[in-house]
Scaffold this motif. Structure first.
Motif: not given
Length: 543
Positions: A344-350, A353-362, A378-385
């Protein structure tokens, strides 16, 4: 979108059918032939649908009285048999990354162009079923199937908007469609004075307009079936699909399906569900968020099965790991795909550090899935494909891994129902209130897919928050991790603190309906009985 029109021989008369709403392009989608076809589905299958819904209610009475779900004795022969599902079509052999989302034109184009193997066009949890949304969604898919869908972004500050159009067919994701669940009505189309099934409306209308075009391309049609609770519900779907194939002149088994295992009762009948649909099923999917919601709802009266806050109920918890691994074992034994769950994560702009932590969970979640034996995710956002694709490419070089039989897995009834341990924090409690209010406000305003704190929230995740609040507040002697009693005074304080969490309300989706959403949540949490679905009382407020 351009005008669309599909003509077919009339399947049934339209006498007794009333469309009680109007939307742009409606007459091009709800032709007399299409209306007659839908009326025929309703008259044939509505009594059977109501019987299945009654069986659900009876089963919940059993659970409320202390009963527990279990594997069925009367279907032991199905589980012990050596049967397999029908061979899968070429287009569904490789499903390593699937993207899901609503059916508005921009989303449909972006999802089909995204690079994912499959796009699940969702009329269910990520679509607020306003009449405008439903008709626009059907029109979008009709044009997408024919390769003509285009969309122009609005002009901003005098600058022309971006023009969106589809890539060539060979570069598009495979289209699958998820109708709404058996429990939902479509109030805008009434047959003989009764609202028709939302399931039959969504799937039937799509099949009516698009089956011949998709069959000619060897693309199904393909569907995802949500929220089944039993083999009998799967058999009802099979009967519906058999009927549609006969009415539309399609080959037997042309309509292929994947079933989401997202209710606790269904996990005990996965073999039986595959068997009921064995001539047309492609796989099962771990619908993890709805599954957690169903666990809470099933055990709403069981004081020994209260779950901690949502952030602690991860797929590494033993009862969820058992569910996932049993699904893989069951599917691969029968020659079907075992699909993983949603990131369910989506990219965290700006905030790198928080974005990388979210991507690590994915990454960790997708690595867990492919290592366990899932055939896709499944992914919810194209950036995670690309991230999910790379993980599955590295660990799954073949189109799928149905050869991974997981014969090491041994799952008992108690493994599937033992709750996870954890706590309820003040932030977790107030976070549930915020998610419920913000999502419900957006849903009432026509938006069924809402980013909240860098997670893509839909009806399933809102349902977890809503049912947790009800169960926590109606359980005895629960406390936050700081010792604060979980009671209605705590809920009232959460409502008082809510403006501080919302920030500038004017910028939120559904801002004008936040107070209404607070009122709905307050009534639902105070009610003596847990409402089966949030969307049932909320649906009356749409349009």
């Amino acid at each position: 979108m351009s005008a669309v029109m599909t003509q077919r021989p009339e399947a049934a008369g339209t006498t007794g059918v009333e469309v009680v709403a109007q939307a742009e392009g409606q007459d091009q989608v709800l032709t007399p032939q299409a209306i007659g076809f839908l009326a025929g589905l309703h008259r044939r299958f509505e009594p059977l649908r109501q019987a299945r819904l009654a069986a659900r209610r009876e089963r919940q009475v059993f659970f409320d009285a202390g009963g527990l779900p279990d594997f069925r004795e009367d279907t032991a022969a199905i589980r012990a048999g050596a049967w397999k599902v029908a061979p899968l079509p070429q287009a569904l052999l490789d499903r390593r990354v699937e993207i899901t989302g609503p059916t508005d034109p921009k989303m449909v184009i972006n999802a089909l162009n995204s690079g994912a193997k499959v796009y699940m066009a969702d009329f269910e949890d990520s679509t607020a079923p306003t009449w405008d949304n439903l008709i626009a969604g059907q029109r979008s898919l009709i044009e997408a199937v024919r390769g003509t869908l285009q969309w122009m972004a609005p002009v901003v500050a005098g600058a022309p908007g971006k023009h969106y159009q589809l890539k060539p067919f060979a570069q598009q994701a495979v289209l699958m469609v998820r109708p709404r669940g058996w429990h939902l009505d479509e109030k805008h189309l009434q047959v003989d004075g009764v609202p028709m099934s939302a399931s039959l409306f969504d799937l039937g209308l799509f099949a009516f307009h698009n089956s011949d075009v998709l069959a000619a391309k060897d693309r199904g049609p393909y569907f995802y079936l949500p929220k089944l609770q039993s083999m009998e519900e799967a058999q009802l779907w099979n009967d519906v699909l058999d009927h549609i194939e006969r009415e539309l002149g399609l080959a037997a088994g042309q309509l292929k399906v994947t079933v989401l295992i997202e209710t606790l009762p269904a996990v005990f009948e996965m073999d039986e569900i595959l068997h009921a649909l064995r001539h047309r099923i492609a796989g099962l999917n771990c619908g993890r968020w709805d599954y957690v919601f169903s666990y809470i709802k099933t055990f709403r009266r069981h004081r020994d099965k209260v779950l901690p806050e949502r952030s602690q109920v991860t797929m590494t918890q033993p009862f969820l790991r058992a569910y996932s691994e049993l699904l893989i074992q069951t599917c691969h034994k029968r020659g079907a795909h075992a699909m993983g769950g949603m990131a369910a994560q989506i990219p965290i702009s700006g905030d790198e550090e928080a974005n990388e932590a979210a991507l690590a969970k994915v990454r960790a979640d997708k690595l867990r899935e492919v290592t366990a034996g899932h055939d896709g995710t499944w992914v919810a956002h194209p950036a995670l494909i690309p991230l999910a694709q790379q993980i599955f490419d590295d660990r799954m070089p073949a189109p799928n891994q149905r050869h991974v039989l997981r014969e090491d897995v041994w799952v008992t009834r108690d493994d599937l129902i033992k709750p996870s341990l954890g706590t309820i924090t003040r932030a977790g409690f107030e976070g549930n209130v915020e998610v419920c209010v913000r999502y419900l406000a957006a849903w009432l305003d026509g938006n069924g897919c809402v980013p909240i704190h860098w997670l893509m929230e839909d009806a399933a995740t809102a349902e977890i928050a809503r049912t947790q609040l009800w169960q926590w507040l109606h359980s005895d002697s629960l406390h936050l991790d700081d010792g604060t009693p979980v009671d209605f005074a705590l809920l009232e304080r959460a409502f008082i603190n809510l403006p501080g969490h919302l920030g500038d309300r004017s910028r939120l989706p559904g801002a004008s309906r936040i107070n209404e959403a607070i009122g709905v949540l307050d009534r639902l949490t105070h009610a003596d009985t847990l409402e089966e679905f949030l969307t049932l009382p909320a649906y009356a407020r749409l349009d």
